[in-house]
Design an enzyme around this catalytic site. Structure first.
Site, PDB file in Angstrom:
ATOM      1  N   TYR A   1      -0.717  -4.683  95.661  1.00 50.32           N
ATOM      2  CA  TYR A   1      -1.126  -4.916  94.274  1.00 50.32           C
ATOM      3  C   TYR A   1      -2.572  -5.369  94.124  1.00 50.32           C
ATOM      4  O   TYR A   1      -3.033  -5.529  92.998  1.00 50.32           O
ATOM      5  CB  TYR A   1      -0.174  -5.940  93.630  1.00 50.32           C
ATOM      6  CG  TYR A   1       1.274  -5.499  93.661  1.00 50.32           C
ATOM      7  CD1 TYR A   1       1.666  -4.307  93.063  1.00 50.32           C
ATOM      8  CD2 TYR A   1       2.256  -6.250  94.306  1.00 50.32           C
ATOM      9  CE1 TYR A   1       2.986  -3.882  93.098  1.00 50.32           C
ATOM     10  CE2 TYR A   1       3.578  -5.839  94.342  1.00 50.32           C
ATOM     11  CZ  TYR A   1       3.936  -4.652  93.741  1.00 50.32           C
ATOM     12  OH  TYR A   1       5.244  -4.227  93.777  1.00 50.32           O
TER      13      TYR A   1
ATOM     14  N   ALA B   1       9.725  -4.668  88.006  1.00 48.16           N
ATOM     15  CA  ALA B   1      11.043  -4.261  88.512  1.00 48.16           C
ATOM     16  C   ALA B   1      11.978  -3.808  87.393  1.00 48.16           C
ATOM     17  O   ALA B   1      12.902  -3.016  87.640  1.00 48.16           O
ATOM     18  CB  ALA B   1      11.671  -5.406  89.289  1.00 48.16           C
TER      19      ALA B   1
ATOM     20  N   ARG C   1       7.002   4.500  97.895  1.00 47.57           N
ATOM     21  CA  ARG C   1       7.720   3.293  98.315  1.00 47.57           C
ATOM     22  C   ARG C   1       9.233   3.548  98.367  1.00 47.57           C
ATOM     23  O   ARG C   1       9.658   4.699  98.449  1.00 47.57           O
ATOM     24  CB  ARG C   1       7.339   2.152  97.356  1.00 47.57           C
ATOM     25  CG  ARG C   1       5.824   1.871  97.383  1.00 47.57           C
ATOM     26  CD  ARG C   1       5.429   0.758  96.444  1.00 47.57           C
ATOM     27  NE  ARG C   1       6.070  -0.495  96.824  1.00 47.57           N
ATOM     28  CZ  ARG C   1       6.096  -1.569  96.032  1.00 47.57           C
ATOM     29  NH1 ARG C   1       5.495  -1.544  94.834  1.00 47.57           N
ATOM     30  NH2 ARG C   1       6.698  -2.670  96.440  1.00 47.57           N
TER      31      ARG C   1
ATOM     32  N   ARG D   1       0.144 -11.991  95.216  1.00 46.96           N
ATOM     33  CA  ARG D   1       1.413 -11.323  95.536  1.00 46.96           C
ATOM     34  C   ARG D   1       1.149 -10.024  96.295  1.00 46.96           C
ATOM     35  O   ARG D   1       0.514  -9.101  95.757  1.00 46.96           O
ATOM     36  CB  ARG D   1       2.110 -10.993  94.217  1.00 46.96           C
ATOM     37  CG  ARG D   1       3.347 -10.164  94.369  1.00 46.96           C
ATOM     38  CD  ARG D   1       3.806  -9.612  93.020  1.00 46.96           C
ATOM     39  NE  ARG D   1       5.021  -8.853  93.179  1.00 46.96           N
ATOM     40  CZ  ARG D   1       5.479  -7.971  92.306  1.00 46.96           C
ATOM     41  NH1 ARG D   1       4.810  -7.741  91.180  1.00 46.96           N
ATOM     42  NH2 ARG D   1       6.578  -7.324  92.541  1.00 46.96           N
TER      43      ARG D   1
ATOM     44  N   ASN E   1       6.922 -11.026  87.645  1.00 49.77           N
ATOM     45  CA  ASN E   1       6.141 -11.242  88.874  1.00 49.77           C
ATOM     46  C   ASN E   1       4.690 -10.782  88.772  1.00 49.77           C
ATOM     47  O   ASN E   1       3.914 -11.006  89.700  1.00 49.77           O
ATOM     48  CB  ASN E   1       6.828 -10.585  90.092  1.00 49.77           C
ATOM     49  CG  ASN E   1       8.210 -11.152  90.315  1.00 49.77           C
ATOM     50  OD1 ASN E   1       8.352 -12.369  90.412  1.00 49.77           O
ATOM     51  ND2 ASN E   1       9.221 -10.321  90.353  1.00 49.77           N
TER      52      ASN E   1
ATOM     53  N   ASN F   1       3.534  -2.225  82.012  1.00 53.33           N
ATOM     54  CA  ASN F   1       3.988  -2.263  83.393  1.00 53.33           C
ATOM     55  C   ASN F   1       5.209  -3.166  83.388  1.00 53.33           C
ATOM     56  O   ASN F   1       5.077  -4.397  83.348  1.00 53.33           O
ATOM     57  CB  ASN F   1       2.912  -2.803  84.332  1.00 53.33           C
ATOM     58  CG  ASN F   1       3.376  -2.794  85.783  1.00 53.33           C
ATOM     59  OD1 ASN F   1       4.545  -2.551  86.068  1.00 53.33           O
ATOM     60  ND2 ASN F   1       2.462  -3.059  86.697  1.00 53.33           N
TER      61      ASN F   1
END
Ligand code: DQA
Length: 148
Positions: free
Chosen positions: A24, A79, A109, A19, A12, A76
């Site tokens: 982000y 998920a 988060r 997004r 993603n 990175n």
């Protein structure tokens, strides 16, 4: 020989710019990669960037780093950070130092984002600094590989 840095972007992250920009930001992935390439050239290093939405492709790219002369990885995993034993095992298996980066502050988060399968293997973790986090990681990588 110029030091080689590999920047890996997980699922993603190809959608950066559109997004969830409140999390982000508005920098697109091509813009981010161009910034990181410019930064690494200015520091005398070379940089290769790879993004995939597929866990196996990311594992393959991590394994390929063993053969292509990669000195340091900035990753990175998106998920997959929170789910992927396979990516953890790949990074452990190649034994190339890496920094884990997150654009957002994952600790601010949902609870499921607070655990990472990668952090305890990483040289360091940067979270919540947006694209500047990647820049800090690239600067760290160059310094780590080639101390001034
Ligand atoms: C992310 C945080 C992850 O929890 C999320 O799944 C992402 C992006 C970040 O850069 O903040 O895809 O890694």
């Amino acid at each position: 020989m110029a030091q080689r840095i590999l920047v890996l972007h997980g699922p993603n992250l190809n959608l950066l710019g559109t997004r969830e920009p409140h999390l982000y930001g508005y920098t697109t992935l091509p813009e981010l990669n161009a910034r990181l390439s410019g930064l690494s050239s200015s520091l005398g290093a070379s940089l290769d960037a790879f993004q995939s939405n597929h866990e196996g492709e990311l594992v393959d790219r991590i394994q390929a780093a063993l053969l292509d002369g990669t000195d340091f990885i900035v990753i990175n995993a998106g998920a997959y950070t929170h789910t992927s034993v396979a990516m953890r095992d790949a990074l452990a298996g190649i034994n190339i130092p890496f920094v884990e980066v997150h654009l957002s502050n994952v600790y601010k988060r949902e609870a499921f984002r607070h655990h990472s399968y990668l952090s305890d293997l990483a040289q360091g973790v940067v979270a919540g600094l947006g694209p500047q986090g990647y820049e800090a990681a690239v600067r760290f990588a160059v310094q780590y590989v080639q101390p001034a």
